[in-house]
Design a protein around this motif. Structure first.
Motif, PDB file in Angstrom:
ATOM      1  N   ASN A  92       0.715  -1.221  -0.263  1.00 38.94           N
ATOM      2  CA  ASN A  92       0.099  -0.011   0.054  1.00 38.94           C
ATOM      3  C   ASN A  92       0.918   1.197  -0.024  1.00 38.94           C
ATOM      4  O   ASN A  92       0.218   2.331  -0.022  1.00 38.94           O
ATOM      5  N   GLU A 114      -0.096   3.759  -2.955  1.00 44.48           N
ATOM      6  CA  GLU A 114      -1.361   4.219  -2.808  1.00 44.48           C
ATOM      7  C   GLU A 114      -1.244   5.388  -1.647  1.00 44.48           C
ATOM      8  O   GLU A 114      -1.865   6.601  -1.777  1.00 44.48           O
ATOM      9  N   LYS A 115      -0.871   4.955  -0.357  1.00 40.78           N
ATOM     10  CA  LYS A 115      -0.646   5.902   0.499  1.00 40.78           C
ATOM     11  C   LYS A 115       0.047   7.150   0.370  1.00 40.78           C
ATOM     12  O   LYS A 115      -0.283   8.156   0.806  1.00 40.78           O
ATOM     13  N   THR A 116       1.285   6.955  -0.339  1.00 34.17           N
ATOM     14  CA  THR A 116       2.023   8.092  -0.824  1.00 34.17           C
ATOM     15  C   THR A 116       1.221   9.088  -1.645  1.00 34.17           C
ATOM     16  O   THR A 116       1.015  10.331  -1.485  1.00 34.17           O
ATOM     17  N   LEU A 117       0.369   8.460  -2.682  1.00 35.01           N
ATOM     18  CA  LEU A 117      -0.399   9.465  -3.664  1.00 35.01           C
ATOM     19  C   LEU A 117      -1.463  10.075  -3.086  1.00 35.01           C
ATOM     20  O   LEU A 117      -1.810  11.224  -3.434  1.00 35.01           O
ATOM     21  N   GLN A 118      -2.033   9.641  -1.715  1.00 33.92           N
ATOM     22  CA  GLN A 118      -3.203  10.469  -1.172  1.00 33.92           C
ATOM     23  C   GLN A 118      -2.532  11.838  -0.646  1.00 33.92           C
ATOM     24  O   GLN A 118      -3.450  12.670  -0.208  1.00 33.92           O
ATOM     25  N   ASN A 119      -1.093  11.830  -0.335  1.00 33.37           N
ATOM     26  CA  ASN A 119      -0.853  13.271   0.087  1.00 33.37           C
ATOM     27  C   ASN A 119      -0.475  13.999  -0.983  1.00 33.37           C
ATOM     28  O   ASN A 119       0.037  15.293  -0.431  1.00 33.37           O
ATOM     29  N   LYS A 125      -0.595  17.031  -3.893  1.00 31.16           N
ATOM     30  CA  LYS A 125      -1.337  17.828  -4.251  1.00 31.16           C
ATOM     31  C   LYS A 125      -0.888  18.417  -5.679  1.00 31.16           C
ATOM     32  O   LYS A 125       0.368  18.603  -5.953  1.00 31.16           O
ATOM     33  N   TYR A 133       8.945   5.309   4.326  1.00 27.86           N
ATOM     34  CA  TYR A 133       7.782   6.035   3.766  1.00 27.86           C
ATOM     35  C   TYR A 133       7.912   7.521   4.146  1.00 27.86           C
ATOM     36  O   TYR A 133       7.517   8.268   3.040  1.00 27.86           O
ATOM     37  N   LYS A 182       7.194   9.865   0.825  1.00 25.12           N
ATOM     38  CA  LYS A 182       6.269  10.779   0.894  1.00 25.12           C
ATOM     39  C   LYS A 182       6.428  12.227   0.553  1.00 25.12           C
ATOM     40  O   LYS A 182       6.028  12.733  -0.427  1.00 25.12           O
ATOM     41  N   LYS A 219       1.727   8.529 -10.421  1.00 28.08           N
ATOM     42  CA  LYS A 219       2.021   7.205  -9.911  1.00 28.08           C
ATOM     43  C   LYS A 219       3.302   6.640 -10.354  1.00 28.08           C
ATOM     44  O   LYS A 219       3.961   5.731  -9.575  1.00 28.08           O
TER      45      LYS A 219
END
Length: 323
Positions: free
Chosen positions: A37, A40-45, A47, A223, A227, A237
């Motif tokens: 994950n 995915e977790k990185t992409l959520q941050n 902007k 991570y 991030k 991505k």
């Protein structure tokens, strides 16, 4: 020009020297992260903004070796005794619109002292991430630094075995904010022996994870930096995946070997907010590098990697974490 910076940092923070021994290494750092994950977790941050400047520092050196720091974090170095020009992206090192540049110059091995012909020039430029090929959106000479010269245009500090200078520079648009290390505690007044032991503990844990090919553990202690680098460079991505794949390739490499953790010194970065171990070996491949070095077979040939992990204690926490 490498966009991904393989630097793993352990951040330390406490209020007094006497507290250091009570601050443990956080073995559950980013426990919600795993190898499946992390993308995915990185992409959520990440902007995106109307303007996404990518800042690049270009340097030209002559008759010297050098280290370059942005906000007291090492960006690049060279101890190969050669003169050359190149560039490095610096978004991950920026802490806002106001930043510092530090240059440290060393003599070439064949000279022993800095020469009158020593030259070192730096300039910061930018290009637009959303339109990389647009010449109109490139900005040149946002900041320029030249090593000091006398009236005869000779290096002013010739004869020294080291020269250091720090300058402040401002950028008009740094749209992102990264958590990083800037609010972590200043570690410079901590007991140095205890700090050294904490860093060694972390390095041995990192080494063990790579040797065991424990991708979940590697994802957890990598991570925070992955991030922040992705946020600072507006990664998509594929770009996030590229950075993670670099770490996977080391863990899964043929004949992975780590260099002995010896011949090092304790060093602080980020104005004392980060701490690590730096090699004091004079060999070109080791000088100025993290003490956490490995080598492995790639396409049948040996190659090396510097895993520049550091320690800090983030704001509001009491345990050391890897950055």
């Amino acid at each position: 020009m490498k966009r991904y910076i393989l630097l793993l940092t352990i951040l330390l923070t406490t209020l007094s020297c006497s507290q250091t021994s009570n601050n443990q290494l956080n073995m559950k750092q980013n426990s919600e992260i795993n190898s499946k994950n992390i993308i995915e977790k990185t992409l959520q941050n990440i902007k995106h903004y109307p303007k996404e400047p990518k800042y690049v520092i270009y340097h030209t050196n002559g008759m010297c070796n050098f280290e370059i720091f942005i906000n007291d974090i090492k960006v690049t170095k060279s101890f190969n005794n050669e003169s050359f020009s190149t560039g490095n992206e610096i978004n991950p090192y920026l802490t806002g619109n106001t930043n510092t540049l530090k240059v440290v110059l060393y003599p070439r091995e064949d000279l022993g002292k800095l020469d009158t012909q020593t030259e070192f020039d730096v300039k910061v430029e930018s290009y637009e991430n959303t339109d990389k090929l647009s010449a109109e959106k490139q900005q040149d000479n946002l900041f320029v630094y030249n090593a000091p010269k006398d009236k005869d245009k000779l290096f002013k500090e010739a004869g020294k075995d080291r020269f250091e200078e720090t300058k402040t520079f401002k950028l008009s648009n740094v749209p992102f904010t990264i958590e990083g290390w800037k609010d972590s505690q200043d570690l410079r007044n901590f007991d140095k022996k205890i700090l050294e032991a904490k860093v060694l503990e972390a390095y041995k844990m990192i080494e063990a994870a790579f040797k065991a090919k424990d991708l979940d553990k590697i994802a957890q202690f990598s991570y925070s930096k992955i991030k922040d680098q992705a946020v600072a460079q507006y990664f998509d991505k594929d770009e996030v995946q590229e950075g993670w794949d670099e770490l996977i390739s080391i863990a899964k490499a043929e004949n992975l070997e780590f260099m002995p953790l010896s011949n090092y010194e304790l060093v602080f970065y980020g104005d004392g907010k980060l701490v690590g171990l730096k090699s004091i070996k004079k060999d070109k491949g080791f000088r100025g590098a993290s003490a956490l070095l490995c080598k492995f077979k790639k396409d049948g040939s040996w190659t090396g990697a510097e895993l520049d992990y550091l320690l800090h204690i983030p704001k509001g926490k009491t345990e050391f974490e890897i950055y």
